[in-house]
Design a protein around this motif. Structure first.
Motif, short mmCIF file in Angstrom:
data_model
loop_
_atom_site.label_atom_id
_atom_site.label_comp_id
_atom_site.label_asym_id
_atom_site.label_seq_id
_atom_site.Cartn_x
_atom_site.Cartn_y
_atom_site.Cartn_z
N GLU A 1 -6.11 2.82 -8.58
CA GLU A 1 -5.32 1.84 -7.85
C GLU A 1 -5.94 0.45 -8.00
N GLU B 1 -2.05 1.78 -11.25
CA GLU B 1 -0.92 1.49 -10.36
C GLU B 1 -1.33 0.58 -9.20
N SER B 2 -0.35 -0.09 -8.63
CA SER B 2 -0.59 -0.95 -7.48
C SER B 2 0.63 -0.95 -6.56
N PRO B 3 0.69 -0.03 -5.58
CA PRO B 3 -0.28 1.03 -5.29
C PRO B 3 0.09 2.31 -6.04
N ILE B 4 -0.72 3.37 -5.86
CA ILE B 4 -0.39 4.68 -6.41
C ILE B 4 0.83 5.22 -5.67
N THR C 1 0.84 -1.19 0.00
CA THR C 1 0.00 0.00 0.00
C THR C 1 0.89 1.25 0.00
#
Length: 283
Positions: free
Chosen positions: A112, A94-97, A6
């Motif tokens: 995300e 994205e993953s994460p942003i 995260t």
């Protein structure tokens, strides 16, 4: 599930990415600090030719490297250049942003994976209905995602992608190998049509400043490169990169750092890909 990835922001340290995982009944975490906003162009020392990639109107541009190699920062700088100088509608998946962008000429939406959408493939298919000009894909790890990216580029979008590979040639090979053998010929042809450039990078600790210095493979998909991809002669791309002035080889950058005294022999041999060739140069 035992682990989670995260990101969060605080006023004191700015943006931070964190990977939390269980081990021996306890929790551990790895933090990556990004600071506040996208770094200024002058501070990250990208090759000038890489910075010019933001001017592309359509096609596929890949930035590859290992985790922590600075590839996300390179792409963030290119996206911010488009934001400040060109405009349009930019969509990041994205993953994460990681980086948050400043107000500029562009409208930027950041989705995300796992929070705003189920997966990259689904988000890419939806992107074609969202009137976007530029798409950034944070992970190219499966054939369906790569196929969707190629389709988006074929439809006139400018598509940027992140891939886990070190070296421009290795990046192209890995993209093709994500497909079944019977699919690879047509996907090589489709990839060759839309590919604009592959930038692969490493960050190497240097002695003078204590900071990490980037070394790059920069491959532009000219007609010779496109023909080699179509014909399945991807391994020969390295020879083209050696003779084309506008292209750049990572191993040459590592050798230059050694000659400048920024790294020692052990470091050079650790980071270089063609160890035997470097050993001959170091005799």
């Amino acid at each position: 599930t035992g682990e989670i990835e995260t990101a969060f922001s605080t006023a004191k340290i700015g943006r931070c990415r964190v990977h939390i995982f269980q081990q021996r009944g306890c929790y551990s975490a790895i933090f990556r600090l990004f600071g506040n906003g996208v770094p200024e162009v002058e501070k990250i020392l990208l090759p000038p030719s890489v910075l010019e990639l933001y001017k592309e109107k359509q096609g596929l541009i890949i930035v590859s490297g290992a985790a922590g190699s600075g590839r996300t920062t390179t792409l963030a700088v290119l996206i911010e250049q488009i934001n400040q100088k060109i405009g349009g509608h930019i969509l990041t998946l994205e993953s994460p942003i990681e980086y948050l962008y400043s107000v500029g000429k562009a409208m930027i939406h950041q989705r995300e994976i796992g929070m705003d959408t189920i997966n990259y493939n689904r988000a890419l298919k939806a992107a074609l209905k969202e009137d976007v000009d530029v798409i950034l894909v944070g992970d190219m790890s499966d054939g369906e995602t790569i196929k969707a990216m190629i389709t988006a580029a074929e439809m006139g979008h400018l598509v940027f992608g992140v891939m886990d590979a070190v070296g421009a040639v290795q990046t192209v090979e890995q993209m093709v190998e994500t497909f079944l053998p019977e699919q690879q010929k047509i996907m090589r042809i489709r990839l060759a049509r839309v590919l604009r450039a592959v930038v692969s990078q490493q960050l190497i600790p240097t002695s003078s400043s204590g900071k990490r210095q980037g070394v790059f493979d920069v491959m532009y998909a000219n007609m010779t490169i496109k023909d080699l991809i179509c014909e399945g002669k991807i391994a020969q791309i390295e020879k083209v990169m050696q003779i084309e002035e506008e292209m750049q080889r990572m191993d040459d950058g590592i050798y230059d750092l050694y000659i400048q005294g920024e790294i020692d022999r052990k470091q050079a041999l650790h980071y270089v890909r063609n160890i035997s060739l470097l050993e001959k140069k170091l005799l």
